[in-house]
Design a protein around this motif. Structure first.
Motif: not given
Length: 363
Positions: A93-97, A129-135
């Motif tokens: 997901i991080t790579r896609q962003i 949103a990605c960081d929140e889901a990761r945490q």
């Protein structure tokens, strides 16, 4: 006889008038045809531009929606999945962003400032949103040294701090910033190629410093710098800076983002369109930093040395396309600085000050 001669004279006089009228008609027809050709060309260009903008909007929206859906599908029960799998999902997901960010950056040349800002807000929301889901989903470990625990145990306690600042480390898989220069005053700090190449550099809370990064960094991030001179070799990806005041910066990079800064001069080489926001009194000129390995670093960084868009700056606080932003300007009639002289004058200034170290608080 006289009447015949008069008719002949009238015929002769009529010939030039006829030729003149024909010439005017032909010229008018050519002008009209040229006008129609120009209008057709303009219409074709506008159509191509609109098609490009429409294609970008559709493609960007679809990819952003796909990323949002992937984040949304990560429910709480996903925590039962093996940690490496979940970590891989977040990595993808991080790579896609990041790829979507690169797509936006490469398209800024034909997008309006308003469109760029809207898309950037979408990317910021996806990243949050990605960081929140990761945490929320990834279990928190006591230490972040997976696969390197033996190395951590061997570090002597004396190395846990450098120059009174705590030393923090993260794994490379977390895309951590490996080198940090922090909390320095009146210091000449030089990072050589072995300390810079391919790495992500952070600089924070520096005052009246001369910082030189001689190598090809992966990215550079600066926060809170005042009355500093910061000289950087070619940066492969992005240069992000915020809260710069009365600074001078020389930077070559793919992307430049400058936030909440003022009274700062930038000598810039940027291959995409640079972006500033909440800035004022920014002066821009071409990149001119030089050192022995500069040519080699340009090649290894992947930057196109022949493409420099330093004159094209997008100001997110100034969306009028017809009026130049008052927040930045190009330098005119200003001699390029001699960095060797700048360095010499800086060292002379601080040479008499006590307790000045040159280790740069590199952590």
């Amino acid at each position: 006889m006289a009447e015949t001669e008069k008719q002949l004279d009238d015929t002769v006089d009529a010939c030039p008038r006829k030729d003149y009228l024909l010439e005017r008609l032909n010229k008018r027809n050519k002008d009209r045809q040229n006008y129609l050709d120009i209008k057709l060309e303009q219409r074709n260009k506008e159509t191509a531009l609109n098609e490009g903008v429409d294609f970008f909007a559709q493609s960007f929206g679809e990819r952003a929606c796909e990323i949002e859906q992937r984040i949304g599908t990560l429910q709480l029960d996903s925590g039962d999945a093996p940690l490496p799998d979940l970590t891989k999902v977040f990595g993808d997901i991080t790579r896609q962003i990041q790829e979507l960010q690169n797509y936006l950056t490469a398209s800024t040349m034909f997008l309006s400032d308003f469109k760029i800002k809207s898309c950037q807000n979408v990317l910021n929301s996806l990243t949050s949103a990605c960081d929140e889901a990761r945490q929320r989903l990834l279990p928190k470990k006591k230490f972040g040294f997976s696969g390197k625990k033996t190395l951590v145990k061997k570090l002597p306690p004396a190395l846990s701090k450098v120059d009174g600042q705590e030393k923090t480390q993260k794994t490379a898989s977390d895309s951590a910033f490996i080198w940090t220069i922090a909390n320095r005053n009146n210091a000449h700090i030089v990072l050589r190629a072995e300390q810079v190449n391919g790495k992500d550099i952070t600089i924070s809370n520096v005052h009246k410093c001369l910082v030189e990064l001689q190598g090809h960094a992966g990215s550079v991030q600066i926060s809170n710098a005042s009355q500093c001179t910061i000289l950087c070799g070619p940066v492969s990806r992005s240069f992000f800076a915020e809260h710069l005041e009365r600074c001078t910066v020389a930077i070559a990079c793919q992307q430049l983002r400058l936030h909440s800064s003022q009274s700062t001069r930038i000598y810039l080489h940027v291959t995409c369109r640079a972006i500033i926001e909440d800035c004022r009194q920014i002066e821009i000129d071409g990149y001119n930093y030089d050192y022995a390995e500069l040519e080699s670093d340009f090649e290894q960084s992947g930057l196109n040395k022949s493409q420099n868009n330093y004159t094209d700056i997008a100001d997110f606080n100034w969306l009028s396309p017809d009026v130049h932003s008052p927040n930045w300007q190009l330098l005119k009639d200003h001699a390029a600085p001699n960095w060797s002289a700048v360095r010499r004058d800086f060292l002379n200034r601080i040479s008499g000050e006590a307790d000045v170290k040159d280790d740069g608080s590199i952590i």
